[in-house]
Scaffold this motif. Structure first.
Motif, PDB file in Angstrom:
ATOM      1  N   ASN A  27      -7.780   7.720  -0.034  1.00  0.00           N
ATOM      2  CA  ASN A  27      -7.544   7.344   1.357  1.00  0.00           C
ATOM      3  C   ASN A  27      -8.185   5.980   1.607  1.00  0.00           C
ATOM      4  O   ASN A  27      -8.995   5.501   0.812  1.00  0.00           O
ATOM      5  CB  ASN A  27      -7.993   8.444   2.331  1.00  0.00           C
ATOM      6  N   GLN A  46      -0.621   0.380   1.024  1.00  0.00           N
ATOM      7  CA  GLN A  46      -0.236   1.771   0.799  1.00  0.00           C
ATOM      8  C   GLN A  46       0.554   1.834  -0.500  1.00  0.00           C
ATOM      9  O   GLN A  46       1.510   1.068  -0.687  1.00  0.00           O
ATOM     10  CB  GLN A  46       0.625   2.279   1.951  1.00  0.00           C
ATOM     11  N   ARG A  48       2.750   3.796  -1.496  1.00  0.00           N
ATOM     12  CA  ARG A  48       4.163   4.163  -1.330  1.00  0.00           C
ATOM     13  C   ARG A  48       5.051   2.949  -1.082  1.00  0.00           C
ATOM     14  O   ARG A  48       6.268   3.025  -1.247  1.00  0.00           O
ATOM     15  CB  ARG A  48       4.325   5.183  -0.205  1.00  0.00           C
ATOM     16  N   TRP A  49       4.480   1.821  -0.671  1.00  0.00           N
ATOM     17  CA  TRP A  49       5.277   0.628  -0.391  1.00  0.00           C
ATOM     18  C   TRP A  49       6.019   0.165  -1.642  1.00  0.00           C
ATOM     19  O   TRP A  49       7.149  -0.281  -1.573  1.00  0.00           O
ATOM     20  CB  TRP A  49       4.406  -0.493   0.161  1.00  0.00           C
ATOM     21  N   LYS A  74     -12.920   4.097  10.560  1.00  0.00           N
ATOM     22  CA  LYS A  74     -11.926   3.233  11.191  1.00  0.00           C
ATOM     23  C   LYS A  74     -11.966   1.900  10.466  1.00  0.00           C
ATOM     24  O   LYS A  74     -13.008   1.486   9.955  1.00  0.00           O
ATOM     25  CB  LYS A  74     -12.248   3.001  12.665  1.00  0.00           C
ATOM     26  N   PRO A  94      -3.360   1.627  10.716  1.00  0.00           N
ATOM     27  CA  PRO A  94      -2.922   3.016  10.857  1.00  0.00           C
ATOM     28  C   PRO A  94      -2.762   3.712   9.501  1.00  0.00           C
ATOM     29  O   PRO A  94      -2.588   3.060   8.472  1.00  0.00           O
ATOM     30  CB  PRO A  94      -1.556   2.872  11.541  1.00  0.00           C
ATOM     31  N   GLY A  95      -2.820   5.043   9.517  1.00  0.00           N
ATOM     32  CA  GLY A  95      -2.550   5.831   8.313  1.00  0.00           C
ATOM     33  C   GLY A  95      -3.656   5.847   7.298  1.00  0.00           C
ATOM     34  O   GLY A  95      -3.402   6.079   6.118  1.00  0.00           O
ATOM     35  N   GLY A  96      -4.890   5.636   7.739  1.00  0.00           N
ATOM     36  CA  GLY A  96      -6.014   5.592   6.807  1.00  0.00           C
ATOM     37  C   GLY A  96      -6.212   6.870   6.021  1.00  0.00           C
ATOM     38  O   GLY A  96      -6.564   6.829   4.844  1.00  0.00           O
ATOM     39  N   LYS A  98      -3.740   9.420   6.084  1.00  0.00           N
ATOM     40  CA  LYS A  98      -2.428  10.010   5.840  1.00  0.00           C
ATOM     41  C   LYS A  98      -1.810   9.571   4.514  1.00  0.00           C
ATOM     42  O   LYS A  98      -1.082  10.346   3.882  1.00  0.00           O
ATOM     43  CB  LYS A  98      -1.497   9.630   6.992  1.00  0.00           C
ATOM     44  N   TYR A  99      -2.082   8.351   4.065  1.00  0.00           N
ATOM     45  CA  TYR A  99      -1.446   7.811   2.873  1.00  0.00           C
ATOM     46  C   TYR A  99      -2.484   7.465   1.812  1.00  0.00           C
ATOM     47  O   TYR A  99      -3.675   7.382   2.087  1.00  0.00           O
ATOM     48  CB  TYR A  99      -0.635   6.557   3.226  1.00  0.00           C
ATOM     49  N   ARG A 100      -2.003   7.207   0.602  1.00  0.00           N
ATOM     50  CA  ARG A 100      -2.872   6.748  -0.483  1.00  0.00           C
ATOM     51  C   ARG A 100      -2.896   5.220  -0.448  1.00  0.00           C
ATOM     52  O   ARG A 100      -1.866   4.592  -0.252  1.00  0.00           O
ATOM     53  CB  ARG A 100      -2.361   7.257  -1.826  1.00  0.00           C
ATOM     54  N   TRP A 101      -4.065   4.665  -0.671  1.00  0.00           N
ATOM     55  CA  TRP A 101      -4.272   3.225  -0.586  1.00  0.00           C
ATOM     56  C   TRP A 101      -4.846   2.705  -1.886  1.00  0.00           C
ATOM     57  O   TRP A 101      -5.522   3.419  -2.616  1.00  0.00           O
ATOM     58  CB  TRP A 101      -5.231   2.904   0.562  1.00  0.00           C
TER      59      TRP A 101
END
Length: 120
Positions: A27, A46, A48-49, A74, A94-96, A98-101
């Motif tokens: 995350n 992210q 997924r991009w 945050k 946003p999406g800290g 929710k998604y893989r970074w």
């Protein structure tokens, strides 16, 4: 010396490596907590991009407020989308959770095939 430490870490199972030493995506707050000043100045994207064919996009982190040993928090930054700066000033990322970074810029995954354009 550093390579000996890295070699020892590679022998450990991924679950045994402390989050601060992991190089795997996670995350947003886990990724930022691995860097000095809680990741301020880092470029993050992210994962997924790349699967969606989005290349050269990232958030440049301007400030952070991490808690729970870097598991939550945050982060604010400036968005660069496909090589062009989109944000005029820093905004909350946003999406800290929710998604893989990961650190760096997004790049297209090998084997990516764009969808055919619909004919009108």
């Amino acid at each position: 010396m550093a390579s000996a430490v890295q070699a020892a870490l590679r022998k450990l199972l991924p679950a045994q490596v402390p989050p601060s030493l992991s190089t795997l995506p996670g995350n947003l707050y886990e990724v930022l907590s691995r860097y000095p000043r809680d990741g301020v100045g880092q470029r993050v994207y992210q994962t997924r991009w790349g699967a969606k064919g989005i290349e050269g996009s990232y958030w440049e982190v301007t400030r952070t407020k991490l808690k729970c040993e870097g598991q939550h928090g945050k982060a604010w930054g400036v968005l660069v989308w496909k090589g062009k700066r989109v944000s005029e000033r820093d905004e909350k990322i946003p999406g800290g959770l929710k998604y893989r970074w990961a650190v760096g810029e997004s790049r297209i995954k090998p084997g990516f095939k764009p969808l055919p354009k619909p004919s009108s």
